[in-house]
Design a protein around this motif. Sequence first.
Motif, PDB file in Angstrom:
ATOM      1  N   GLY A  31      -1.741 -48.415 -36.635  1.00 28.34           N
ATOM      2  CA  GLY A  31      -2.278 -48.252 -35.256  1.00 28.34           C
ATOM      3  C   GLY A  31      -3.090 -49.295 -34.636  1.00 28.34           C
ATOM      4  O   GLY A  31      -3.217 -50.360 -35.311  1.00 28.34           O
ATOM      5  N   HIS A  32      -3.288 -49.360 -33.437  1.00 31.81           N
ATOM      6  CA  HIS A  32      -4.049 -50.212 -32.459  1.00 31.81           C
ATOM      7  C   HIS A  32      -4.852 -49.664 -31.556  1.00 31.81           C
ATOM      8  O   HIS A  32      -4.731 -48.608 -30.959  1.00 31.81           O
ATOM      9  CB  HIS A  32      -2.815 -51.120 -31.705  1.00 31.81           C
ATOM     10  CG  HIS A  32      -1.683 -51.583 -32.528  1.00 31.81           C
ATOM     11  ND1 HIS A  32      -1.695 -52.799 -33.143  1.00 31.81           N
ATOM     12  CD2 HIS A  32      -0.401 -51.158 -32.690  1.00 31.81           C
ATOM     13  CE1 HIS A  32      -0.481 -53.102 -33.696  1.00 31.81           C
ATOM     14  NE2 HIS A  32       0.272 -52.140 -33.312  1.00 31.81           N
ATOM     15  N   VAL A  33      -6.186 -50.573 -31.484  1.00 29.73           N
ATOM     16  CA  VAL A  33      -7.113 -49.760 -30.446  1.00 29.73           C
ATOM     17  C   VAL A  33      -7.346 -50.944 -29.368  1.00 29.73           C
ATOM     18  O   VAL A  33      -7.747 -52.186 -29.944  1.00 29.73           O
ATOM     19  CB  VAL A  33      -8.251 -49.611 -31.105  1.00 29.73           C
ATOM     20  CG1 VAL A  33      -9.331 -48.927 -30.270  1.00 29.73           C
ATOM     21  CG2 VAL A  33      -8.066 -48.524 -32.138  1.00 29.73           C
ATOM     22  N   VAL A  34      -7.153 -50.855 -28.267  1.00 31.66           N
ATOM     23  CA  VAL A  34      -7.555 -51.593 -27.043  1.00 31.66           C
ATOM     24  C   VAL A  34      -8.862 -51.140 -26.196  1.00 31.66           C
ATOM     25  O   VAL A  34      -8.557 -50.075 -25.531  1.00 31.66           O
ATOM     26  CB  VAL A  34      -6.089 -52.033 -26.315  1.00 31.66           C
ATOM     27  CG1 VAL A  34      -6.681 -52.869 -24.997  1.00 31.66           C
ATOM     28  CG2 VAL A  34      -5.255 -52.728 -26.991  1.00 31.66           C
ATOM     29  N   PRO A  35      -9.667 -51.898 -25.991  1.00 30.07           N
ATOM     30  CA  PRO A  35     -10.087 -53.426 -26.657  1.00 30.07           C
ATOM     31  C   PRO A  35     -10.545 -53.023 -27.946  1.00 30.07           C
ATOM     32  O   PRO A  35     -11.210 -52.036 -28.417  1.00 30.07           O
ATOM     33  CB  PRO A  35     -10.897 -53.620 -25.516  1.00 30.07           C
ATOM     34  CG  PRO A  35     -11.808 -52.803 -25.052  1.00 30.07           C
ATOM     35  CD  PRO A  35     -10.844 -51.579 -25.145  1.00 30.07           C
ATOM     36  N   ALA A  36     -10.766 -54.089 -28.938  1.00 26.66           N
ATOM     37  CA  ALA A  36     -11.307 -54.133 -30.147  1.00 26.66           C
ATOM     38  C   ALA A  36     -12.845 -53.791 -29.957  1.00 26.66           C
ATOM     39  O   ALA A  36     -13.352 -54.328 -29.199  1.00 26.66           O
ATOM     40  CB  ALA A  36     -11.227 -55.223 -30.963  1.00 26.66           C
TER      41      ALA A  36
END
Length: 407
Positions: A230-235
Amino acid sequence: MMNVVTPADTILPAGSVLYVEEPEVAERNDAAGKLAALDCVRELVTWEYQVPGAAERFHDEHPDEPVVAVIPAMEYAVPFAARLAELYGVPGATLTAAETLRDKGRLRAVTAAAGIANPASASVASPDDVRAFAERHPGRIIIKPSNRQATIGTWIIDGPGAIDEAWTAAIAQDESMHVPDRGLPLRMLAEQFVTGPEYSVEMLVHEGRSRFANVTDKVLFDGPRPIERGHVVPADIPDPLHEALVAATARVAGAVGFRSGFLHCEWIVAADGTPYLVECAGRLPGDMIVLLMEYAWPINITSRYFDVMQGVDPGPAQAAAAAACAVWFLAVDAGVVECVDGLDDAADVPDVVRVECLVAPGDEVHELRSSWDRAAYAMSWAPTPEEAREAAELAIAKIHVKVRELP
């Protein structure tokens, strides 16, 4: 390919795009059929662009094209696009920078010489070479190709007893949908494994100056292959760490001589707070990160990128995202897909904006070997990174892919 050209359809004039693809890759992926649905595409040109001299030959056959920008649509196109930009006299990465970014071993040498933190690394050609590296660098190590994408052929090794199995698995680099039949040369690296949270920096560069920077939080699947879950924007990280990651990426750009384009630079932050370079690509990121940024930042990232590639300075972007986005992926067991359930339930989760299953009944699927083996994703848009991640995780947990084992 479509993560670049699809958004272009809303930005670029009709009939303005000449799309270049390897002949076998174009056929396998029905590039002609997919591109036909886009007004901006004038023509699909099949061309063996991943061989020496391909850009020069293309330019010789198309000298009068009124080219205003050359944009790489995937990892393997980065050197070709950079050289073609030089030949047509339009902005680009520079061939030197592009070739450095495409070779992870060369990137290590260049950035380490510029004082950027890198793990110990060496070229290896056999399990014995890996064992020799492990003896010199006790602890966990990782082997990976120096010239591949999507975590193809990457394996974390916990001890000497796992080296032979890891090597056999790592050199089985099946990427037939994305590379021509002639394949790519096998070039492997062994590296010290750095333990810590992983991030990526997405940076838009105009004539050597940053014009946008985003930090993405990355989460991996468990297991020996470091494939992104998974990715989260922004960190959601402290400002000093954000600034350190962005500054480190700017230093990478300077070290390789990157002039204009997009950088997707991956980092692992060690226990002492030092960002260690994982790798860096001279193109837009994959894994839906462009779309995450488009939702989270109240600016059109893709439009700004196209401006830069046409020599227009878009000016610095605003300092912070206005919201948060996340994407979460699903892994399945190997076998044949019998049915898919839960897509509607996943789409009904609050803050979820997009759900897609990437497999269908009858498809043969594999255990995780690379990013290409993930079976579905869910994307969310929320006020905070924590809320976005929770929504995406909840949605992906509702998707069930029933798989029948192969005989």
